[in-house]
Enzyme design. Sequence first.
Site, short mmCIF file in Angstrom:
data_model
loop_
_atom_site.label_atom_id
_atom_site.label_comp_id
_atom_site.label_asym_id
_atom_site.label_seq_id
_atom_site.Cartn_x
_atom_site.Cartn_y
_atom_site.Cartn_z
N ASP A 49 0.83 -1.21 0.00
CA ASP A 49 0.00 0.00 0.00
C ASP A 49 0.86 1.26 0.00
OD1 ASP A 49 -2.65 -0.97 0.06
OD2 ASP A 49 -2.33 -1.63 2.13
N SER A 75 -11.46 5.67 -8.47
CA SER A 75 -11.83 6.69 -9.45
C SER A 75 -13.26 6.57 -9.97
CB SER A 75 -10.85 6.66 -10.62
OG SER A 75 -10.91 5.40 -11.24
N TYR A 139 -14.86 12.14 -5.25
CA TYR A 139 -13.73 11.77 -6.10
C TYR A 139 -13.00 13.01 -6.61
CZ TYR A 139 -11.11 10.39 -10.22
OH TYR A 139 -10.11 10.25 -11.15
N LYS A 143 -9.13 14.63 -5.47
CA LYS A 143 -8.02 14.95 -6.38
C LYS A 143 -7.62 16.41 -6.24
CE LYS A 143 -7.27 11.04 -8.49
NZ LYS A 143 -5.93 10.43 -8.59
N PHE A 167 -9.12 13.74 -19.12
CA PHE A 167 -10.53 13.70 -19.46
C PHE A 167 -10.89 12.20 -19.55
CE2 PHE A 167 -12.11 18.07 -19.70
CZ PHE A 167 -10.98 18.66 -19.16
N HIS A 187 -17.46 2.04 -17.33
CA HIS A 187 -17.12 3.01 -18.38
C HIS A 187 -17.80 2.67 -19.71
CE1 HIS A 187 -13.85 3.61 -15.45
NE2 HIS A 187 -14.10 4.86 -15.74
N LEU A 188 -18.13 3.74 -20.41
CA LEU A 188 -18.99 3.61 -21.59
C LEU A 188 -18.42 2.68 -22.68
CD1 LEU A 188 -21.53 4.50 -23.08
CD2 LEU A 188 -20.22 6.45 -23.99
N PHE A 206 -27.52 6.77 -20.38
CA PHE A 206 -27.99 7.47 -19.18
C PHE A 206 -28.33 8.93 -19.49
CE2 PHE A 206 -24.95 4.38 -16.93
CZ PHE A 206 -25.94 3.43 -16.76
N GLY A 283 -24.83 12.95 -10.94
CA GLY A 283 -23.46 13.48 -10.90
C GLY A 283 -22.81 13.65 -12.26
N1 UFG Z 1 -22.70 6.19 -19.90
C1 UFG Z 1 -23.87 5.64 -20.39
N2 UFG Z 1 -24.05 4.31 -20.19
C2 UFG Z 1 -23.15 3.51 -19.55
C3 UFG Z 1 -21.96 4.09 -19.07
C4 UFG Z 1 -21.76 5.43 -19.25
O1 UFG Z 1 -24.72 6.33 -20.95
O2 UFG Z 1 -23.41 2.32 -19.41
C5 UFG Z 1 -22.47 7.61 -20.12
C6 UFG Z 1 -22.25 8.37 -18.83
O3 UFG Z 1 -23.49 8.77 -18.28
C7 UFG Z 1 -21.39 9.55 -19.31
C8 UFG Z 1 -20.56 8.94 -20.45
O4 UFG Z 1 -21.26 7.76 -20.83
O5 UFG Z 1 -22.20 10.54 -19.84
C9 UFG Z 1 -19.17 8.55 -20.03
O6 UFG Z 1 -19.25 7.79 -18.84
P1 UFG Z 1 -18.00 7.00 -18.22
O7 UFG Z 1 -18.49 6.30 -17.02
O8 UFG Z 1 -17.32 6.22 -19.26
O9 UFG Z 1 -16.99 8.17 -17.81
P2 UFG Z 1 -17.22 9.47 -16.90
O10 UFG Z 1 -17.27 10.65 -17.81
O11 UFG Z 1 -18.36 9.31 -15.98
O12 UFG Z 1 -15.94 9.48 -15.96
C10 UFG Z 1 -14.62 9.34 -16.47
C11 UFG Z 1 -13.77 8.70 -15.39
C12 UFG Z 1 -13.68 9.60 -14.19
C13 UFG Z 1 -13.22 10.96 -14.61
C14 UFG Z 1 -14.06 11.51 -15.72
C15 UFG Z 1 -13.48 12.79 -16.21
O13 UFG Z 1 -14.31 7.47 -15.00
O14 UFG Z 1 -12.76 9.05 -13.27
O15 UFG Z 1 -14.11 10.60 -16.80
O16 UFG Z 1 -14.14 13.25 -17.33
F1 UFG Z 1 -13.30 11.80 -13.56
#
Ligand code: UFG
Length: 320
Positions: A49, A75, A139, A143, A167, A187-188, A206, A283
Amino acid sequence: MILVVGGAGYIGSHLVKELVLTEEVVVLDNGSTGHFSSIADGVSIVQGDLGNPEVLKSIFTKYPIKAVMHFAANSLIGESVENPLKYYKNNVAATLALLETMMEFNIKNFIFSSTAATYGIPTVDLITEETPTYPINPYGKSKLMIEDILEDFYDAYGLNYVVLRYFNAAGAHISGEIGERHDPETHLIPIILEHLLGEREKISIFGTDYETSDGTCIRDYIHVTDLAKAHILALEALLEGKVGKEIYNLGNGRGYSVKEVVDMCQKVTGRKAIIEYAKRRPGDPAKLVASSQRIYEDFGWRPKYRLEEIIETAWKWHSQ
Ligand code: UFG
Protein backbone atom coordinates in the site's frame (compact mmCIF):
# COMPACT_ATOMS: atom_id res chain seq x y z
CA MET A 1 14.98 4.79 -11.30
CA ILE A 2 11.36 5.96 -11.39
CA LEU A 3 8.73 4.80 -8.89
CA VAL A 4 5.33 4.27 -10.49
CA VAL A 5 2.66 3.95 -7.84
CA GLY A 6 -0.37 2.14 -9.24
CA GLY A 7 1.61 0.80 -12.19
CA ALA A 8 -0.58 -2.31 -12.43
CA GLY A 9 -3.69 -0.27 -13.17
CA TYR A 10 -5.20 0.68 -16.50
CA ILE A 11 -3.40 3.98 -17.09
CA GLY A 12 -0.36 3.12 -14.96
CA SER A 13 0.40 -0.07 -16.90
CA HIS A 14 0.24 1.80 -20.23
CA LEU A 15 2.63 4.40 -18.86
CA VAL A 16 5.03 1.72 -17.63
CA LYS A 17 5.06 0.12 -21.09
CA GLU A 18 6.38 3.41 -22.53
CA LEU A 19 8.57 4.43 -19.61
CA VAL A 20 10.49 1.16 -19.48
CA LEU A 21 11.93 1.95 -22.92
CA THR A 22 14.04 4.78 -21.45
CA GLU A 23 14.11 4.43 -17.65
CA GLU A 24 14.52 1.83 -14.95
CA VAL A 25 11.17 1.38 -13.26
CA VAL A 26 9.84 0.06 -9.97
CA VAL A 27 6.09 -0.36 -9.54
CA LEU A 28 4.32 -0.21 -6.19
CA ASP A 29 0.77 -1.55 -6.35
CA ASN A 30 -1.52 -3.31 -3.90
CA GLY A 31 -3.34 -5.21 -6.65
CA SER A 32 -6.75 -3.98 -5.45
CA THR A 33 -7.94 -2.91 -8.89
CA GLY A 34 -4.90 -3.45 -11.11
CA HIS A 35 -3.41 -6.59 -12.63
CA PHE A 36 0.23 -7.50 -12.06
CA SER A 37 0.17 -9.39 -15.35
CA SER A 38 -0.27 -6.02 -17.12
CA ILE A 39 3.13 -4.74 -15.98
CA ALA A 40 5.78 -4.69 -18.70
CA ASP A 41 8.77 -7.03 -18.51
CA GLY A 42 11.94 -5.80 -16.86
CA VAL A 43 10.16 -3.84 -14.13
CA SER A 44 10.73 -4.37 -10.40
CA ILE A 45 7.43 -4.95 -8.62
CA VAL A 46 6.58 -4.33 -4.98
CA GLN A 47 3.16 -5.40 -3.73
CA GLY A 48 1.97 -3.08 -0.98
CA ASP A 49 0.00 0.00 0.00
CA LEU A 50 1.21 3.47 -0.81
CA GLY A 51 -0.16 4.62 2.53
CA ASN A 52 2.27 2.30 4.34
CA PRO A 53 5.41 4.30 5.23
CA GLU A 54 7.40 1.12 5.93
CA VAL A 55 6.88 -0.13 2.38
CA LEU A 56 7.79 3.27 0.96
CA LYS A 57 10.88 3.56 3.14
CA SER A 58 12.12 0.17 2.01
CA ILE A 59 11.66 1.19 -1.64
CA PHE A 60 13.39 4.54 -1.18
CA THR A 61 16.25 2.87 0.70
CA LYS A 62 16.71 0.11 -1.87
CA TYR A 63 16.35 2.13 -5.10
CA PRO A 64 17.77 5.53 -6.14
CA ILE A 65 14.40 7.09 -7.00
CA LYS A 66 14.58 10.27 -9.12
CA ALA A 67 10.85 10.85 -9.42
CA VAL A 68 7.52 9.39 -8.34
CA MET A 69 4.54 9.01 -10.69
CA HIS A 70 1.30 8.44 -8.83
CA PHE A 71 -1.61 6.60 -10.53
CA ALA A 72 -3.02 4.69 -7.58
CA ALA A 73 -6.50 5.91 -6.71
CA ASN A 74 -10.13 4.95 -6.56
CA SER A 75 -11.83 6.69 -9.45
CA LEU A 76 -15.54 5.91 -9.59
CA ILE A 77 -17.69 8.97 -9.14
CA GLY A 78 -20.85 7.15 -7.98
CA GLU A 79 -18.93 5.03 -5.49
CA SER A 80 -17.27 8.15 -4.09
CA VAL A 81 -20.68 9.66 -3.34
CA GLU A 82 -21.80 6.51 -1.53
CA ASN A 83 -18.52 5.88 0.27
CA PRO A 84 -16.57 9.14 0.64
CA LEU A 85 -14.47 7.74 3.48
CA LYS A 86 -12.85 5.28 1.07
CA TYR A 87 -11.95 8.14 -1.27
CA TYR A 88 -10.54 10.49 1.36
CA LYS A 89 -8.62 7.60 2.91
CA ASN A 90 -7.20 6.06 -0.26
CA ASN A 91 -6.85 9.14 -2.44
CA VAL A 92 -5.99 11.83 0.11
CA ALA A 93 -4.57 10.28 3.31
CA ALA A 94 -2.51 7.63 1.51
CA THR A 95 -1.12 10.19 -0.95
CA LEU A 96 -0.16 12.43 1.96
CA ALA A 97 1.75 9.53 3.52
CA LEU A 98 3.55 9.03 0.21
CA LEU A 99 4.46 12.72 0.00
CA GLU A 100 5.63 12.74 3.61
CA THR A 101 8.02 9.85 3.00
CA MET A 102 9.20 11.43 -0.25
CA MET A 103 10.09 14.61 1.66
CA GLU A 104 11.91 12.55 4.28
CA PHE A 105 14.04 11.00 1.52
CA ASN A 106 14.46 14.32 -0.30
CA ILE A 107 12.69 13.08 -3.46
CA LYS A 108 11.44 16.25 -5.09
CA ASN A 109 9.88 15.27 -8.44
CA PHE A 110 6.26 14.18 -8.59
CA ILE A 111 3.70 13.53 -11.32
CA PHE A 112 0.11 13.29 -10.20
CA SER A 113 -2.91 11.82 -12.00
CA SER A 114 -5.79 14.22 -11.64
CA THR A 115 -9.09 14.48 -13.43
CA ALA A 116 -11.63 16.55 -15.30
CA ALA A 117 -13.89 15.81 -12.33
CA THR A 118 -12.10 18.66 -10.52
CA TYR A 119 -14.04 21.10 -12.73
CA GLY A 120 -17.50 20.01 -11.59
CA ILE A 121 -20.13 21.40 -13.95
CA PRO A 122 -18.25 23.89 -16.08
CA THR A 123 -20.12 26.60 -17.96
CA VAL A 124 -17.57 26.93 -20.77
CA ASP A 125 -17.41 25.00 -24.05
CA LEU A 126 -13.72 24.27 -23.86
CA ILE A 127 -12.20 23.76 -20.41
CA THR A 128 -8.80 25.36 -19.81
CA GLU A 129 -6.67 25.04 -16.71
CA GLU A 130 -7.98 28.49 -15.68
CA THR A 131 -11.59 27.28 -15.67
CA PRO A 132 -12.71 27.41 -12.01
CA THR A 133 -12.64 24.11 -10.12
CA TYR A 134 -15.81 23.29 -8.23
CA PRO A 135 -15.86 19.48 -7.95
CA ILE A 136 -19.30 18.06 -7.23
CA ASN A 137 -18.34 14.66 -5.84
CA PRO A 138 -15.84 13.27 -3.30
CA TYR A 139 -13.73 11.77 -6.10
CA GLY A 140 -13.14 15.15 -7.77
CA LYS A 141 -12.71 16.80 -4.39
CA SER A 142 -10.12 14.23 -3.28
CA LYS A 143 -8.02 14.95 -6.38
CA LEU A 144 -8.31 18.71 -5.96
CA MET A 145 -7.28 18.41 -2.29
CA ILE A 146 -4.03 16.79 -3.36
CA GLU A 147 -3.51 19.49 -6.00
CA ASP A 148 -3.79 22.10 -3.21
CA ILE A 149 -1.43 20.15 -0.98
CA LEU A 150 1.11 19.95 -3.80
CA GLU A 151 1.08 23.71 -4.22
CA ASP A 152 1.80 24.20 -0.53
CA PHE A 153 4.56 21.56 -0.64
CA TYR A 154 6.14 23.35 -3.60
CA ASP A 155 6.21 26.61 -1.63
CA ALA A 156 7.34 25.12 1.66
CA TYR A 157 9.54 22.17 0.69
CA GLY A 158 10.52 22.76 -2.92
CA LEU A 159 8.57 19.77 -4.25
CA ASN A 160 8.44 20.03 -8.05
CA TYR A 161 5.32 18.59 -9.58
CA VAL A 162 3.18 18.21 -12.66
CA VAL A 163 -0.54 17.57 -12.28
CA LEU A 164 -2.24 15.98 -15.29
CA ARG A 165 -6.00 16.30 -15.44
CA TYR A 166 -7.27 13.48 -17.62
CA PHE A 167 -10.53 13.70 -19.46
CA ASN A 168 -12.03 10.32 -20.50
CA ALA A 169 -9.19 7.82 -20.75
CA ALA A 170 -10.05 5.10 -23.25
CA GLY A 171 -8.61 2.59 -25.72
CA ALA A 172 -5.99 -0.09 -25.33
CA HIS A 173 -2.34 -0.59 -26.21
CA ILE A 174 -1.86 -0.92 -29.96
CA SER A 175 -0.18 -4.32 -29.44
CA GLY A 176 -3.42 -5.67 -27.98
CA GLU A 177 -1.43 -6.90 -24.97
CA ILE A 178 -2.97 -4.65 -22.33
CA GLY A 179 -6.21 -2.72 -22.09
CA GLU A 180 -9.05 -1.60 -19.87
CA ARG A 181 -10.18 -4.22 -17.34
CA HIS A 182 -12.27 -2.92 -14.45
CA ASP A 183 -14.41 -5.02 -12.16
CA PRO A 184 -17.17 -3.96 -12.10
CA GLU A 185 -16.97 -2.11 -15.42
CA THR A 186 -18.78 1.23 -15.45
CA HIS A 187 -17.12 3.01 -18.38
CA LEU A 188 -18.99 3.61 -21.59
CA ILE A 189 -16.69 2.20 -24.29
CA PRO A 190 -15.83 -1.12 -22.59
CA ILE A 191 -19.51 -1.61 -21.71
CA ILE A 192 -20.58 -1.11 -25.33
CA LEU A 193 -17.85 -3.44 -26.61
CA GLU A 194 -18.68 -6.12 -24.04
CA HIS A 195 -22.29 -5.94 -25.21
CA LEU A 196 -21.25 -6.20 -28.86
CA LEU A 197 -19.26 -9.29 -27.92
CA GLY A 198 -22.39 -10.82 -26.43
CA GLU A 199 -21.25 -10.49 -22.83
CA ARG A 200 -24.09 -8.08 -21.92
CA GLU A 201 -27.71 -8.20 -22.97
CA LYS A 202 -27.97 -4.50 -23.87
CA ILE A 203 -26.49 -1.10 -23.15
CA SER A 204 -28.13 1.78 -21.31
CA ILE A 205 -27.77 5.39 -22.34
CA PHE A 206 -27.99 7.47 -19.18
CA GLY A 207 -30.04 10.57 -19.94
CA THR A 208 -31.43 11.85 -23.24
CA ASP A 209 -32.56 15.28 -22.06
CA TYR A 210 -29.25 17.06 -21.58
CA GLU A 211 -28.75 20.43 -23.26
CA THR A 212 -26.55 18.97 -25.96
CA SER A 213 -27.04 18.45 -29.69
CA ASP A 214 -28.67 15.01 -29.32
CA GLY A 215 -29.60 15.18 -25.63
CA THR A 216 -26.89 12.76 -24.42
CA CYS A 217 -23.73 13.68 -22.48
CA ILE A 218 -20.67 14.86 -24.32
CA ARG A 219 -17.19 13.71 -23.28
CA ASP A 220 -13.65 14.08 -24.54
CA TYR A 221 -12.16 10.60 -25.07
CA ILE A 222 -8.38 10.41 -24.98
CA HIS A 223 -6.28 7.36 -25.81
CA VAL A 224 -4.43 5.85 -22.90
CA THR A 225 -1.13 5.79 -24.85
CA ASP A 226 -1.51 9.50 -25.60
CA LEU A 227 -1.87 9.98 -21.85
CA ALA A 228 1.24 7.87 -21.27
CA LYS A 229 3.24 9.98 -23.76
CA ALA A 230 2.23 13.18 -21.95
CA HIS A 231 3.60 11.70 -18.71
CA ILE A 232 6.93 10.93 -20.36
CA LEU A 233 7.23 14.54 -21.59
CA ALA A 234 6.27 15.87 -18.16
CA LEU A 235 8.84 13.60 -16.51
CA GLU A 236 11.60 14.75 -18.88
CA ALA A 237 10.78 18.39 -18.15
CA LEU A 238 10.76 17.74 -14.40
CA LEU A 239 14.08 15.88 -14.46
CA GLU A 240 15.65 18.64 -16.56
CA GLY A 241 14.48 21.19 -14.00
CA LYS A 242 12.33 22.96 -16.57
CA VAL A 243 9.08 22.91 -14.61
CA GLY A 244 8.22 23.49 -10.97
CA LYS A 245 4.49 23.49 -10.38
CA GLU A 246 2.33 22.86 -13.39
CA ILE A 247 -1.20 21.72 -14.17
CA TYR A 248 -2.20 20.43 -17.60
CA ASN A 249 -5.42 19.18 -19.13
CA LEU A 250 -5.17 16.07 -21.28
CA GLY A 251 -7.90 15.63 -23.84
CA ASN A 252 -8.50 15.58 -27.59
CA GLY A 253 -10.33 18.89 -27.61
CA ARG A 254 -13.25 17.27 -29.44
CA GLY A 255 -16.39 16.12 -27.69
CA TYR A 256 -18.52 13.11 -28.62
CA SER A 257 -22.00 12.43 -27.34
CA VAL A 258 -22.88 9.05 -25.85
CA LYS A 259 -24.97 8.33 -28.97
CA GLU A 260 -22.02 9.20 -31.23
CA VAL A 261 -19.78 6.84 -29.25
CA VAL A 262 -22.35 4.03 -29.61
CA ASP A 263 -22.55 4.73 -33.37
CA MET A 264 -18.78 4.68 -33.71
CA CYS A 265 -18.56 1.36 -31.83
CA GLN A 266 -21.16 -0.10 -34.20
CA LYS A 267 -19.22 1.20 -37.20
CA VAL A 268 -15.84 -0.11 -36.00
CA THR A 269 -17.18 -3.54 -35.07
CA GLY A 270 -19.80 -3.90 -37.78
CA ARG A 271 -22.25 -5.06 -35.09
CA LYS A 272 -25.56 -3.65 -33.94
CA ALA A 273 -26.26 -2.68 -30.33
CA ILE A 274 -29.47 -3.10 -28.37
CA ILE A 275 -29.98 0.25 -26.67
CA GLU A 276 -32.11 1.10 -23.66
CA TYR A 277 -32.71 4.78 -22.97
CA ALA A 278 -32.46 5.24 -19.22
CA LYS A 279 -32.67 8.13 -16.81
CA ARG A 280 -29.73 10.34 -16.01
CA ARG A 281 -26.90 8.95 -13.89
CA PRO A 282 -26.52 11.22 -10.83
CA GLY A 283 -23.46 13.48 -10.90
CA ASP A 284 -22.93 13.49 -14.68
CA PRO A 285 -22.16 16.94 -16.15
CA ALA A 286 -23.66 17.51 -19.63
CA LYS A 287 -20.39 18.29 -21.33
CA LEU A 288 -16.67 17.97 -20.55
CA VAL A 289 -14.26 18.89 -23.32
CA ALA A 290 -10.64 19.91 -22.78
CA SER A 291 -8.44 22.55 -24.19
CA SER A 292 -4.98 20.95 -24.14
CA GLN A 293 -3.35 24.03 -25.60
CA ARG A 294 -1.13 24.59 -22.59
CA ILE A 295 0.63 21.22 -22.70
CA TYR A 296 1.01 21.59 -26.46
CA GLU A 297 2.71 24.96 -25.98
CA ASP A 298 4.96 23.79 -23.14
CA PHE A 299 5.88 20.24 -24.21
CA GLY A 300 4.66 19.97 -27.81
CA TRP A 301 2.21 17.22 -26.75
CA ARG A 302 -0.54 16.41 -29.22
CA PRO A 303 -2.86 13.42 -29.07
CA LYS A 304 -2.39 10.96 -31.90
CA TYR A 305 -5.50 8.81 -31.63
CA ARG A 306 -8.99 9.92 -32.64
CA LEU A 307 -12.20 8.29 -31.39
CA GLU A 308 -12.34 5.73 -34.21
CA GLU A 309 -8.78 4.52 -33.49
CA ILE A 310 -9.42 4.57 -29.75
CA ILE A 311 -12.33 2.20 -30.29
CA GLU A 312 -10.36 0.08 -32.79
CA THR A 313 -7.60 -0.53 -30.22
CA ALA A 314 -10.16 -1.22 -27.49
CA TRP A 315 -11.98 -3.67 -29.78
CA LYS A 316 -8.75 -5.49 -30.58
CA TRP A 317 -8.10 -5.89 -26.84
CA HIS A 318 -11.65 -6.82 -25.86
CA SER A 319 -12.17 -9.31 -28.64
CA GLN A 320 -9.07 -11.31 -27.68
N1 UFG B 1 -22.70 6.19 -19.90
C1 UFG B 1 -23.87 5.64 -20.39
N2 UFG B 1 -24.05 4.31 -20.19
C2 UFG B 1 -23.15 3.51 -19.55
C3 UFG B 1 -21.96 4.09 -19.07
C4 UFG B 1 -21.76 5.43 -19.25
O1 UFG B 1 -24.72 6.33 -20.95
O2 UFG B 1 -23.41 2.32 -19.41
C5 UFG B 1 -22.47 7.61 -20.12
C6 UFG B 1 -22.25 8.37 -18.83
O3 UFG B 1 -23.49 8.77 -18.28
C7 UFG B 1 -21.39 9.55 -19.31
C8 UFG B 1 -20.56 8.94 -20.45
O4 UFG B 1 -21.26 7.76 -20.83
O5 UFG B 1 -22.20 10.54 -19.84
C9 UFG B 1 -19.17 8.55 -20.03
O6 UFG B 1 -19.25 7.79 -18.84
P1 UFG B 1 -18.00 7.00 -18.22
O7 UFG B 1 -18.49 6.30 -17.02
O8 UFG B 1 -17.32 6.22 -19.26
O9 UFG B 1 -16.99 8.17 -17.81
P2 UFG B 1 -17.22 9.47 -16.90
O10 UFG B 1 -17.27 10.65 -17.81
O11 UFG B 1 -18.36 9.31 -15.98
O12 UFG B 1 -15.94 9.48 -15.96
C10 UFG B 1 -14.62 9.34 -16.47
C11 UFG B 1 -13.77 8.70 -15.39
C12 UFG B 1 -13.68 9.60 -14.19
C13 UFG B 1 -13.22 10.96 -14.61
C14 UFG B 1 -14.06 11.51 -15.72
C15 UFG B 1 -13.48 12.79 -16.21
O13 UFG B 1 -14.31 7.47 -15.00
O14 UFG B 1 -12.76 9.05 -13.27
O15 UFG B 1 -14.11 10.60 -16.80
O16 UFG B 1 -14.14 13.25 -17.33
F1 UFG B 1 -13.30 11.80 -13.56
